[in-house]
Structures are given as structure tokens and as C-alpha cells.
Motif scaffolding. Sequence first.
Motif, PDB file in Angstrom:
ATOM      1  N   PRO A 261      22.198  51.919  21.383  1.00  0.00           N
ATOM      2  CA  PRO A 261      23.405  51.656  20.576  1.00  0.00           C
ATOM      3  C   PRO A 261      23.132  50.837  19.317  1.00  0.00           C
ATOM      4  O   PRO A 261      23.708  51.124  18.259  1.00  0.00           O
ATOM      5  CB  PRO A 261      24.314  50.890  21.552  1.00  0.00           C
ATOM      6  N   ALA A 262      22.271  49.818  19.390  1.00  0.00           N
ATOM      7  CA  ALA A 262      21.992  48.978  18.223  1.00  0.00           C
ATOM      8  C   ALA A 262      21.319  49.780  17.117  1.00  0.00           C
ATOM      9  O   ALA A 262      21.758  49.781  15.962  1.00  0.00           O
ATOM     10  CB  ALA A 262      21.114  47.785  18.618  1.00  0.00           C
TER      11      ALA A 262
ATOM     12  N   ILE B 161      31.947  49.155  28.837  1.00  0.00           N
ATOM     13  CA  ILE B 161      32.215  48.916  27.418  1.00  0.00           C
ATOM     14  C   ILE B 161      33.679  48.532  27.234  1.00  0.00           C
ATOM     15  O   ILE B 161      34.554  49.007  27.961  1.00  0.00           O
ATOM     16  CB  ILE B 161      31.880  50.142  26.540  1.00  0.00           C
ATOM     17  N   PRO B 162      33.974  47.651  26.271  1.00  0.00           N
ATOM     18  CA  PRO B 162      35.357  47.238  26.032  1.00  0.00           C
ATOM     19  C   PRO B 162      36.147  48.327  25.326  1.00  0.00           C
ATOM     20  O   PRO B 162      35.589  49.181  24.640  1.00  0.00           O
ATOM     21  CB  PRO B 162      35.202  46.003  25.139  1.00  0.00           C
ATOM     22  N   LEU B 163      37.453  48.266  25.487  1.00  0.00           N
ATOM     23  CA  LEU B 163      38.330  49.271  24.900  1.00  0.00           C
ATOM     24  C   LEU B 163      38.171  49.365  23.388  1.00  0.00           C
ATOM     25  O   LEU B 163      38.194  50.467  22.816  1.00  0.00           O
ATOM     26  CB  LEU B 163      39.786  48.938  25.255  1.00  0.00           C
ATOM     27  N   CYS B 164      37.986  48.218  22.720  1.00  0.00           N
ATOM     28  CA  CYS B 164      37.890  48.234  21.267  1.00  0.00           C
ATOM     29  C   CYS B 164      36.696  49.040  20.765  1.00  0.00           C
ATOM     30  O   CYS B 164      36.721  49.578  19.654  1.00  0.00           O
ATOM     31  CB  CYS B 164      37.834  46.808  20.707  1.00  0.00           C
ATOM     32  N   MET B 165      35.651  49.166  21.592  1.00  0.00           N
ATOM     33  CA  MET B 165      34.463  49.907  21.158  1.00  0.00           C
ATOM     34  C   MET B 165      34.765  51.397  21.033  1.00  0.00           C
ATOM     35  O   MET B 165      34.206  52.089  20.176  1.00  0.00           O
ATOM     36  CB  MET B 165      33.308  49.688  22.126  1.00  0.00           C
TER      37      MET B 165
ATOM     38  N   GLU C 290      34.387  55.231  17.359  1.00  0.00           N
ATOM     39  CA  GLU C 290      34.845  56.627  17.429  1.00  0.00           C
ATOM     40  C   GLU C 290      34.131  57.397  18.538  1.00  0.00           C
ATOM     41  O   GLU C 290      33.517  58.452  18.303  1.00  0.00           O
ATOM     42  CB  GLU C 290      34.642  57.315  16.071  1.00  0.00           C
ATOM     43  N   LEU C 291      34.240  56.882  19.751  1.00  0.00           N
ATOM     44  CA  LEU C 291      33.615  57.538  20.902  1.00  0.00           C
ATOM     45  C   LEU C 291      34.558  58.586  21.470  1.00  0.00           C
ATOM     46  O   LEU C 291      35.725  58.302  21.737  1.00  0.00           O
ATOM     47  CB  LEU C 291      33.281  56.507  21.979  1.00  0.00           C
ATOM     48  N   PRO C 292      34.095  59.809  21.680  1.00  0.00           N
ATOM     49  CA  PRO C 292      34.951  60.859  22.234  1.00  0.00           C
ATOM     50  C   PRO C 292      35.208  60.632  23.721  1.00  0.00           C
ATOM     51  O   PRO C 292      34.440  59.944  24.397  1.00  0.00           O
ATOM     52  CB  PRO C 292      34.124  62.136  22.003  1.00  0.00           C
ATOM     53  N   PRO C 293      36.283  61.208  24.250  1.00  0.00           N
ATOM     54  CA  PRO C 293      36.662  60.981  25.657  1.00  0.00           C
ATOM     55  C   PRO C 293      35.559  61.333  26.653  1.00  0.00           C
ATOM     56  O   PRO C 293      35.430  60.673  27.688  1.00  0.00           O
ATOM     57  CB  PRO C 293      37.883  61.898  25.844  1.00  0.00           C
TER      58      PRO C 293
ATOM     59  N   ALA D 231      22.496  59.007  23.720  1.00  0.00           N
ATOM     60  CA  ALA D 231      22.187  60.301  23.096  1.00  0.00           C
ATOM     61  C   ALA D 231      23.258  60.682  22.084  1.00  0.00           C
ATOM     62  O   ALA D 231      22.953  61.186  20.992  1.00  0.00           O
ATOM     63  CB  ALA D 231      22.052  61.384  24.164  1.00  0.00           C
ATOM     64  N   PHE D 232      24.530  60.429  22.412  1.00  0.00           N
ATOM     65  CA  PHE D 232      25.608  60.760  21.490  1.00  0.00           C
ATOM     66  C   PHE D 232      25.477  59.970  20.192  1.00  0.00           C
ATOM     67  O   PHE D 232      25.542  60.538  19.089  1.00  0.00           O
ATOM     68  CB  PHE D 232      26.972  60.479  22.136  1.00  0.00           C
ATOM     69  N   LEU D 233      25.301  58.661  20.292  1.00  0.00           N
ATOM     70  CA  LEU D 233      25.211  57.824  19.097  1.00  0.00           C
ATOM     71  C   LEU D 233      23.978  58.175  18.260  1.00  0.00           C
ATOM     72  O   LEU D 233      24.039  58.234  17.033  1.00  0.00           O
ATOM     73  CB  LEU D 233      25.163  56.347  19.505  1.00  0.00           C
TER      74      LEU D 233
END
Length: 406
Positions: free
Chosen positions: A12-13, A45-49, A54-57, A98-100
Motif C-alpha cells: 500500500p505505501a 482497514i478503516p472506513l475512511c480508507m 477509492e477502493l472498489p467493493p 495487487a489492486f493498488l
Amino acid sequence: MTLRVAVVGGGPAGSCAAETLAKAGIETYIFERKLDNAKPCGGAIPLCMVSEFELPPEIIDRRVRNMKMISPSNVEVDIKLDNPDEYIGMCRREVLDAFLRNRAADLGAKLINGRVLDIKINNNGNQPYVITYSDFADGGKEGVIRTLEIDLIIGADGANSVVAKAMDAGDYNYAIAFQERIRIPEDKMEYYKDLAEMYVGDDVSPDFYAWVFPKYDHVAVGTGTMHKNQRLIKQLQAGIRARALPRIEGGEVIKVEAHPIPEHPRPRRVVGRIALVGDAAGYVTKSSGEGIYFAAKSGRMCAEAIVEFAEAGKRIPTEADLKVYIKRWDKQYGLTYKVLDILQNVFYATNATREAFVEMCADKDVQKLTFDSYLYKTVVPANPFTQLKITLKTIGSLFRGNALAP
């Protein structure tokens, strides 16, 4: 002039740093040695992330709205999120990472499946850095040795950071996380549909907590402790398995994982034109052990500083420029780390204080402050009356905890 930035590490970083740089049109290289890497991690992960990054469902395996805190004497406290729109996201790191990483590559970052072996610093950092790496693009185990000249480096390569060693960033204290992924019977998995559990007690950790977190089709069962207790880690894992046995009995272990977790920022996070982010910088909170959001956020903040001071590629940011990112980070999150450090030292010290900690978690005011802080990464000060009430309850819990502890 074309500014060249290497991001070492594709978690992620690193991915969020590379995404920000690529969006700004900066020539960006992102190194990841293992593209299917599944880092040992609770995965919360927190909701704000979700909205901020912009993480998809489909990235979220489970939406946890219920927490169960379990004391050393097995007193259980249930914590529920009242707002139906709020939840704690549970992810598998191999999916999230992988997504990020792929999103950064789609935006123009050059993804290199390679392991960085050496970083050469020329003329005290006044000339381009030379990165030597094994390129695994052809699928071979050894890889092909290659080199790359770079103007700036972002180290996002975890607790055992090669970049941190190259820049002499200094050591930090660290913990060991041990986790088993267990596929349990369907009726037991239904119990964990939207529920996560945290256990405290010296049988599961002398200085941290143990957990059962739900994933897509299994649960993650693990514990953590400071590295000085590393030899006890299997004993502690046996402890959490025993405590959780009625709920995971009949399960099959499908993966065993272990990894170091930094416990405080490194002495030096910027040296020359090299900056550290995420675990490499030491951005994991005490008490909660949270690191995913802070990794992503630090990568983005570091990259934003580079974009700002690069002036559309007209100049190469200096050490002083990169240290602006550190100042901004410490101003925004420094107090959070200090407060959680104090909480861990107070409430994870003995079974008596752990009993007090769990008792406190039953208080609605404590729950609201805790969840507001975790879900949104903003702390709204309680009014003086509420603050006084929480303080008195804390003192009372500490006294009663001494009597309750087994």
C-alpha cells in the motif's frame, strides 16, 4: 530534464506513492520482488480508507460491524456499530496490494518484478543513485542482474527495508506477528459473518493482543509480541487457538504466516534524496497494531511533497524538500502514535490492567471516541463532562481489574 523516481516495495505505501507520482507525469519505477505476496496481516482497514483511496467493493472481504473483546478471565464485551453505513473493512493483503499496485501501473508507473540488491550513493548523493536489482520478468528464480539510475528513492519495502539500510536510517524496536489462516465449517463461519474478535491475556500475548478476523472464506487467527519474546510465539499462538477453540474447532489450517512489525518510527526517515514510508519508516501504531492506512497515507503524502517541489519536473527535490513530508506527517499523526503508545504501556502491562481495558470497552462513550478515531482518523474532543466521566471510569476499571484478573 526528466525526474526519475524509484519506489521500492509494492505494498500500500509504495503503490500509493507510485500512483500519485504517475498521475503527475513523473517517470516512476515501482519494484516488487513477489507479485503474489500475501503479507501476514490482520487486514483491517478503516472506513475512511475506502473512500479516500477509492477502493472498489470487491476489495473488501467482510464488513465488520460487531467486535467482541475478550478479557483474560474470558469476560466478553460486545461492541456494535449503530450506524448501518459504518463498518471496518477486512481485506486479504494479496488482493488489496495487487489492486493498488496494478492501478499505479495502469496510470503509467513502470512495474518491475524484481528484488533490489544494492543502492549505490555517488558523490554523497549529489549524483544519481544506482540501483542494482534482480529482474524476474523472465520467470527465473535467480533473475537477471540489472542496474538503473534514479534521482530520488522512496523506500516502501517493509520492516526489513533494504533502502533503510542503504541510507543508514537506524534501527527500531519491533514486534513479531504470527498468524494462521484457518478454513472453518460453514456454521462457524456464519458466526464470523460480520464479527471480529480480540483476545487479551498473558496466555495469548504478554504485551499485545490476539485476534480472530474474518476473511473471504476463512478466518485469520493470530497473535503478536515484542521481539524479545519471539521464542514464545508458537506457545502464544497455541494460547489463542485454545481460547478460540469452541468457535474454530474442526477448521483446517491453509496458511501459516509470520512477519516483523515496527513499533516506532526510525531515527532517520529522510537522508539525501531518499525517503522512507510505511513499515520501512516505522508507521505502525502501538496498542492497535494498525499499519495499512498509515502506509498508504504516508506513501501518498511523500509523493505529494515530491510533486510539489519538483515544479512540473523543472527541479529535483532536495533533502530539505523531502523533510517537509516528515514535518507534515508528524504534525498530523504524531500525537496519535504517542497516545496509543501510552495506552499500550498502561493497559497491556498485566492481566489486571487488561481486565480493566476490556471493562472500559463496554462504555458507550469510550466506544464512540474509539470508533470515531479509528474509522475516520479524526479525533473529536469529548466535552469536559464526558471526558471527566471517562477518566473516572478508567480509574474505577483499573481498581476492579485487579480483583477480576485470574
